[in-house]
Design a protein around this motif. Structure first.
Motif, PDB file in Angstrom:
ATOM      1  N   PRO A  91      45.085  33.839  13.911  1.00 19.54           N
ATOM      2  CA  PRO A  91      45.793  34.813  12.940  1.00 19.54           C
ATOM      3  C   PRO A  91      47.295  34.506  12.763  1.00 19.54           C
ATOM      4  O   PRO A  91      47.587  34.092  13.833  1.00 19.54           O
ATOM      5  CB  PRO A  91      45.449  36.068  13.445  1.00 19.54           C
ATOM      6  N   SER A  92      47.907  34.912  11.793  1.00 22.81           N
ATOM      7  CA  SER A  92      49.377  34.897  11.791  1.00 22.81           C
ATOM      8  C   SER A  92      50.200  35.264  12.949  1.00 22.81           C
ATOM      9  O   SER A  92      49.624  36.512  13.367  1.00 22.81           O
ATOM     10  CB  SER A  92      49.742  35.536  10.363  1.00 22.81           C
ATOM     11  N   LYS A  93      51.140  34.719  13.622  1.00 25.13           N
ATOM     12  CA  LYS A  93      51.799  35.174  14.648  1.00 25.13           C
ATOM     13  C   LYS A  93      53.264  34.756  14.638  1.00 25.13           C
ATOM     14  O   LYS A  93      53.838  33.886  14.040  1.00 25.13           O
ATOM     15  CB  LYS A  93      50.973  34.707  15.916  1.00 25.13           C
ATOM     16  N   THR A  94      53.988  35.512  15.629  1.00 25.55           N
ATOM     17  CA  THR A  94      55.315  35.362  15.912  1.00 25.55           C
ATOM     18  C   THR A  94      55.696  35.638  17.273  1.00 25.55           C
ATOM     19  O   THR A  94      55.323  36.478  17.931  1.00 25.55           O
ATOM     20  CB  THR A  94      56.325  36.114  14.866  1.00 25.55           C
TER      21      THR A  94
ATOM     22  N   ASP B  94      59.062  35.872  17.525  1.00 24.03           N
ATOM     23  CA  ASP B  94      60.844  35.846  17.583  1.00 24.03           C
ATOM     24  C   ASP B  94      61.338  36.884  18.250  1.00 24.03           C
ATOM     25  O   ASP B  94      62.510  37.002  18.215  1.00 24.03           O
ATOM     26  CB  ASP B  94      60.726  35.719  16.076  1.00 24.03           C
ATOM     27  N   ILE B  95      60.409  38.028  18.495  1.00 23.70           N
ATOM     28  CA  ILE B  95      61.185  38.892  19.317  1.00 23.70           C
ATOM     29  C   ILE B  95      61.034  38.972  20.785  1.00 23.70           C
ATOM     30  O   ILE B  95      60.122  38.990  21.120  1.00 23.70           O
ATOM     31  CB  ILE B  95      60.851  40.217  18.962  1.00 23.70           C
ATOM     32  N   GLU B  96      61.944  38.688  21.557  1.00 25.31           N
ATOM     33  CA  GLU B  96      61.976  38.454  22.880  1.00 25.31           C
ATOM     34  C   GLU B  96      60.745  37.276  23.501  1.00 25.31           C
ATOM     35  O   GLU B  96      60.194  37.820  24.454  1.00 25.31           O
ATOM     36  CB  GLU B  96      61.989  39.818  23.487  1.00 25.31           C
ATOM     37  N   GLN B  97      60.297  36.503  22.474  1.00 23.89           N
ATOM     38  CA  GLN B  97      59.420  35.611  23.149  1.00 23.89           C
ATOM     39  C   GLN B  97      58.117  36.356  23.251  1.00 23.89           C
ATOM     40  O   GLN B  97      56.804  35.803  23.926  1.00 23.89           O
ATOM     41  CB  GLN B  97      59.742  34.911  24.328  1.00 23.89           C
ATOM     42  N   THR B  98      57.707  37.685  22.708  1.00 23.19           N
ATOM     43  CA  THR B  98      56.612  38.334  22.796  1.00 23.19           C
ATOM     44  C   THR B  98      55.888  38.130  21.819  1.00 23.19           C
ATOM     45  O   THR B  98      56.182  38.118  20.616  1.00 23.19           O
ATOM     46  CB  THR B  98      57.203  39.922  22.956  1.00 23.19           C
TER      47      THR B  98
ATOM     48  N   ALA C 181      53.414  38.446  18.896  1.00 24.44           N
ATOM     49  CA  ALA C 181      52.901  39.589  17.914  1.00 24.44           C
ATOM     50  C   ALA C 181      52.174  39.054  16.932  1.00 24.44           C
ATOM     51  O   ALA C 181      52.354  38.074  16.226  1.00 24.44           O
ATOM     52  CB  ALA C 181      54.149  40.392  17.190  1.00 24.44           C
ATOM     53  N   TYR C 182      50.925  39.664  16.735  1.00 30.93           N
ATOM     54  CA  TYR C 182      50.076  39.183  15.578  1.00 30.93           C
ATOM     55  C   TYR C 182      50.141  39.771  14.351  1.00 30.93           C
ATOM     56  O   TYR C 182      50.453  40.972  14.123  1.00 30.93           O
ATOM     57  CB  TYR C 182      48.557  38.980  16.075  1.00 30.93           C
ATOM     58  N   GLY C 183      49.797  38.885  13.267  1.00 27.50           N
ATOM     59  CA  GLY C 183      49.810  39.639  11.691  1.00 27.50           C
ATOM     60  C   GLY C 183      51.173  39.857  11.299  1.00 27.50           C
ATOM     61  O   GLY C 183      51.447  40.784  10.911  1.00 27.50           O
ATOM     62  N   VAL C 184      52.158  38.857  11.520  1.00 25.68           N
ATOM     63  CA  VAL C 184      53.252  39.096  10.975  1.00 25.68           C
ATOM     64  C   VAL C 184      53.564  38.912   9.366  1.00 25.68           C
ATOM     65  O   VAL C 184      54.095  39.928   8.785  1.00 25.68           O
ATOM     66  CB  VAL C 184      54.526  38.322  11.706  1.00 25.68           C
ATOM     67  N   HIS C 185      52.867  37.968   8.873  1.00 23.67           N
ATOM     68  CA  HIS C 185      52.997  37.954   7.218  1.00 23.67           C
ATOM     69  C   HIS C 185      51.595  37.815   6.830  1.00 23.67           C
ATOM     70  O   HIS C 185      51.439  38.077   5.768  1.00 23.67           O
ATOM     71  CB  HIS C 185      53.731  36.719   7.041  1.00 23.67           C
TER      72      HIS C 185
END
Lengths: 243, 477, 220
Positions: free
Chosen positions: C191-194, C196-200, C202-206
């Motif tokens: 699934p879409s992931k990022t 970009d915030i503190e290397q944490t 997070a799934y489902g960004v876009h």
């Protein structure tokens, strides 16, 4: 009898002559005749790294001339050995004396490299138990390609515990002229290295390189740390000889 | 894009070092990235073989560059991708504005593109009435604050979540304050999906452009790249002219080493291959795809056989992740689009070694960058070369600003240095003085003054090694 | 911009890329190979590590497995490509009532807003998978539009175990992608992931928040 040349390097010459003497003694003890030609100055690296290659060449040429015989040239420094071994051919590329310089470069060894790879020395530890940590000089590892020879020597010493240094392969911040051209960044790197070294709980930080030692030592002294630094040659000599 | 004034890295770096939050953010992030990369390369032999292969692929691409660019253009054109060429950023900006204006486009959603940063495209479009919206989460975060990326892969890496939480609560409509990363991400998702839906055009960079098939390859995790390139009716891709590779077989190894080197991922979430606009029977995808190929100084870099290696770069960012200088000062201190080691060699070549001479000296030459570079760019050697270019004016050199970047005292200092060190007698005299008087030097003298900012004064031994060996006699040849 | 083109190519030609081309030793790519059964396990491990979910199915029961998932998740609808092989099979087996099957059968402009706001899930086939790292290979097109696997919050993808390739490198060769490609082809590993915030993470960004692989065990 096996003969070698010894090249002191300017930093050892001026700041760590005991390390130079220890290196020579270690070689002698391994049954090698050590020739120390008079007139040595500097390998030329500072000017080379700053882009002043004509000046670096002038100085380098004067060094090469001191080692005419086909004998190994041993240096108590990974950085200077890397310069002479890997960068002299580059510096003299297209020069009339390129072939002569390349032949010289082919004979260059860092001290622990020669002790381990060529002489295969066996050391006997005579010292008290001690905890040390190791700073792997960037140029020794990345430029010269030192692969664990210092650690192998330390491993032969029964009473010496080698404490791993966090971020062992990160630069200590010396970098030659970098330390005075970018003193803020260099200082920040040095302070971090000193803190990582202190965190090991070791009483001595060892290295192959005078530049790193001078830098880390100055930083530790400035923060009045009890941790001291020592060149590996001097440490090995002391450990293997009762005082 | 030549800088007019001298930019001193030392000053901005010194300022950055005083920010403990920034230093902590970078240290934590870089330590994490270093260990994640390491975990992806458990076998040093595999790593070296993959680096050798990747280096060979990029070197071959550069050796055949003009031919491959022409082939890329022909393949793209055949596929319905319209190709444009720009010598300068100004030309590229005008070109893109023209494409947008001709179609009445007022909003542009952007996937991550460092070339568009190089062009300062957003500011240019805003000034001309087009809203450019960064959609990569990191880019979106910094765009909200009017900042520039501090890392080429993780543009908002200088910020921590408290800072982002504050910023979102102030700048996003109806947003509440939260430090929960999932909630922050969801807020951005909500805003940006609306933007994707409404945007008149999308813009992306290009990771690799395949000459043989006319394919643009995009590597990403978020899906914003796919959104930007597939949802709006118009897709404009921008690439530096060095991005071309011969064939898709060549892309697989580069992709494998790119994601592992960059973020320590074996694979990205999406690897998107775009080979044309919406086909005749397709129900979605952009009606038009345009490719802008930018030079901006690259052809000058290309002309120098040694410096050409700079163009092998696949923009993974591993060099900055492993750089002890970057780790401490962060990306903004470089005052350049490309920070870190690659920026230290690229920026002076683009903007001039004269105005950027301090940047090429902003390295301890520790070699960490060259060691991890997936395409084996000899960054330390190139830094030394650029130091030489800055201080010397070799008639054969094409380096911008050559011979115009030295300290006032530099020439004579090195001349004096060489004059002493090539004469053993003078060196002996100098060391004699140093050993006897070295400790007595006042700490305020130049160089010593810099050294002793964080260190005690070095004290020479009472007798040098040479002196002791001379006294010993015996071993001299 | 013919003049820019001429000038750039002229400079590059004058800059001279002479010299022999360095050889390509691709052994490191070639040797990434696994027996078919291990390929499945590797792909699954790789994709599960990035939050992909798997549903096991047989060649006969996979439409029912998809349906059961939709029922379990109480999905109001599922969009699919009716002209695709997988889509047609799904529609043929779809019981009336419950999750509504929405055909993606017209240009997106006709229902873009609806696609972004009311479609709960998208269903696509795949043309293969990548064992080395985990990943699905998709070739969107007229029968299976591009946005099916991107815009809805859940993406269900049908993967047949027999279509797994060792690596992307092998897949490019096996699928003939190196010679010709449709306007869009892609690899999806999760699934879409990022981060970009503190290397944490997070799934489902876009893109999709969830990726569900319907894995058809069809190896002999």
């Amino acid at each position: 009898m096996r003969e070698v040349y010894f090249y002191g390097t300017c930093l050892v010459d001026l700041f760590f002559p005991d390390a130079g003497m220890a290196g020579i003694q270690l070689l002698r003890e391994a049954g090698v005749k050590v020739i120390f030609p008079d007139g040595q100055t500097c390998c030329g690296q500072p000017a080379f790294n700053c882009g002043y290659w004509e000046e670096a060449r002038d100085v380098a040429r004067a060094q090469v001339a001191l080692f005419p015989r086909d004998l190994p040239v041993i240096l108590p420094s990974g950085s200077c050995a890397g310069m002479m071994k890997n960068h002299y051919p580059e510096l003299f590329h297209g020069q009339p004396d390129e072939a002569e310089v390349r032949a010289f470069s082919g004979r260059v060894y860092e001290l622990t490299q020669f002790l381990v790879d060529v002489l295969q020395v066996q050391l006997k530890d005579l010292g008290e138990p001690v905890k040390v940590t190791w700073h792997s000089s960037c140029h020794a590892v990345r430029d010269l390609g030192l692969k664990g020879q210092p650690q192998a020597l330390l491993g032969q010493l029964a009473q010496v515990e080698l404490a791993p240094l966090a971020r062992e392969h990160e630069c200590c911040g010396f970098g030659g002229t970098f330390s005075v051209r970018q003193p803020e960044i260099s200082g920040a790197m040095s302070c971090d290295k000193a803190a990582d070294a202190e965190a090991t709980g070791a009483s001595v930080l060892l290295s192959t390189d005078g530049g790193c030692l001078l830098n880390v030592n100055g930083t530790l002294e400035a923060k009045r740390s009890p941790l001291r630094v020592q060149h590996i040659a001097e440490f090995l000599w002391e450990r293997t000889h009762a005082r | 894009m030549h800088a007019e004034r001298e930019i001193l890295f030392r000053e901005s770096a010194a300022a950055a070092l005083l920010d403990p939050q920034l230093r902590a953010n970078f240290r934590r992030a870089m330590d994490g990235l270093i260990s994640k990369r390491q975990a992806q390369f458990p076998d040093p032999r595999d790593l070296q073989e993959l680096r050798d292969l990747s280096t060979a692929i990029r070197s071959r691409s550069l050796l055949r560059l003009p031919e491959l660019l022409e082939q890329l253009e022909a393949s793209c054109t055949k596929n319905g991708i319209q190709v444009h060429w720009a010598e300068t950023c100004e030309q590229a900006n005008e070109l893109i504005l023209g494409l947008l204006q001709a179609r009445g486009a007022k909003t542009l959603v952007k996937g991550k593109s460092m070339v568009s940063e190089e062009m300062h495209l957003n500011a240019f479009l805003e000034a001309n009435g087009v809203e450019a919206i960064e959609s990569d989460l990191g880019e979106y975060i910094i765009q909200l604050d009017g900042e520039t990326p501090s890392h080429i892969i993780m543009p908002a890496i200088h910020k921590n979540k408290d800072q982002i939480a504050r910023q979102f609560s102030q700048k996003i409509k109806d947003a509440k304050y939260t430090e929960d990363v999932d909630e922050l991400t969801a807020m951005a998702r909500k805003v940006l999906r609306q933007k994707f839906l409404e945007a008149d055009a999308g813009l992306s960079g290009v990771n690799f452009a395949v000459a043989e098939t006319g394919t643009l390859c995009l590597v990403e995790n978020e899906g914003n790249g796919r959104m930007s390139t597939h949802v709006p009716p118009l897709h404009i891709a921008v690439m530096g002219l060095e991005k071309v590779v011969a064939d898709l077989e060549s892309v697989a190894p580069l992709y494998a080493i790119l994601t592992r080197s960059a973020t320590g991922q074996a694979v990205s979430t999406y690897f998107n291959l775009i080979t044309g606009p919406r086909g005749a029977d397709e129900k979605d995808g952009p009606r038009e795809v345009h490719l802008v190929i930018l030079d901006n100084g690259r052809s000058r870099i290309y002309a120098d056989p040694e410096l050409r290696a700079t163009l092998r770069c696949i923009r993974c960012g591993a060099c900055m992740n492993h750089c002890p200088v970057y780790t401490r000062v962060g990306g903004h201190a470089y005052e350049a689009v490309y920070p870190g080691p690659i920026g230290k060699i690229l920026t002076p070549q683009m903007e001039g070694v004269g105005v950027r001479h301090d940047l090429v000296h902003g390295s301890s030459l520790c070699g960490a960058c060259g060691e991890v570079c997936p395409v084996e760019i000899p960054i330390p050697e190139i830094l030394v070369r650029l130091r030489r270019e800055a201080t010397h004016s070799d008639p054969g050199s094409q380096v911008a600003g050559k011979g115009t970047g030295r300290l006032a005292s530099e020439d004579w200092t090195w001349r004096l240095w060489a004059a002493v060190l090539k004469r053993p007698a003078l060196y002996r005299l100098a060391t004699w003085f140093a050993t006897r008087l070295g400790g007595a030097l006042p700490a305020g003298v130049p160089l010593l003054r810099e050294w002793t900012r964080t260190r005690t004064q070095p004290v020479p031994a009472r007798r040098s090694l040479s002196e002791r060996m001379r006294a010993e006699g015996g071993s001299h040849d | 911009m013919t003049d820019a083109r001429t000038a750039i190519l002229g400079r590059l030609r004058a800059g001279g890329g002479e010299g022999p081309l360095p050889p390509l030793d691709t052994a490191v790519m070639e040797r990434r190979q696994w027996p078919p059964a291990e390929r499945v396990a590797r792909l699954r491990r790789g994709m599960e590590a990035v939050h992909t979910e798997f549903l096991d199915a047989t060649p006969a029961d996979w439409p029912a497995v998809v349906r059961a998932f939709c029922d379990r998740e109480a999905l109001p609808n599922l969009m699919f490509g009716p002209a695709s092989e997988a889509g047609a099979a799904l529609a043929a087996a779809w019981p009336a009532g419950g999750t509504q099957l929405l055909p993606y059968d017209r240009p997106v402009e006709a229902f873009k807003e609806e696609l972004f706001t009311t479609v709960a899930a998208g269903f696509t086939g795949t043309v293969g998978g990548v064992a080395e790292t985990g990943g699905l290979l998709l070739m969107p097109g007229p029968a299976e539009p591009r946005l099916l696997s991107l815009v809805p919050p859940i993406h269900l993808a049908l993967l047949r175990a027999s279509t797994l390739q060792d690596s992307l490198w092998h897949a490019v060769k096996a699928l003939g992608w190196g010679r010709s490609l449709p306007p869009n082809a892609l690899l999806i590993s999760g699934p879409s992931k990022t981060a970009d915030i503190e290397q944490t993470l997070a799934y489902g960004v876009h893109g999709p928040k969830r990726l569900i692989v319907v894995l058809v065990h069809d190896l002999a």
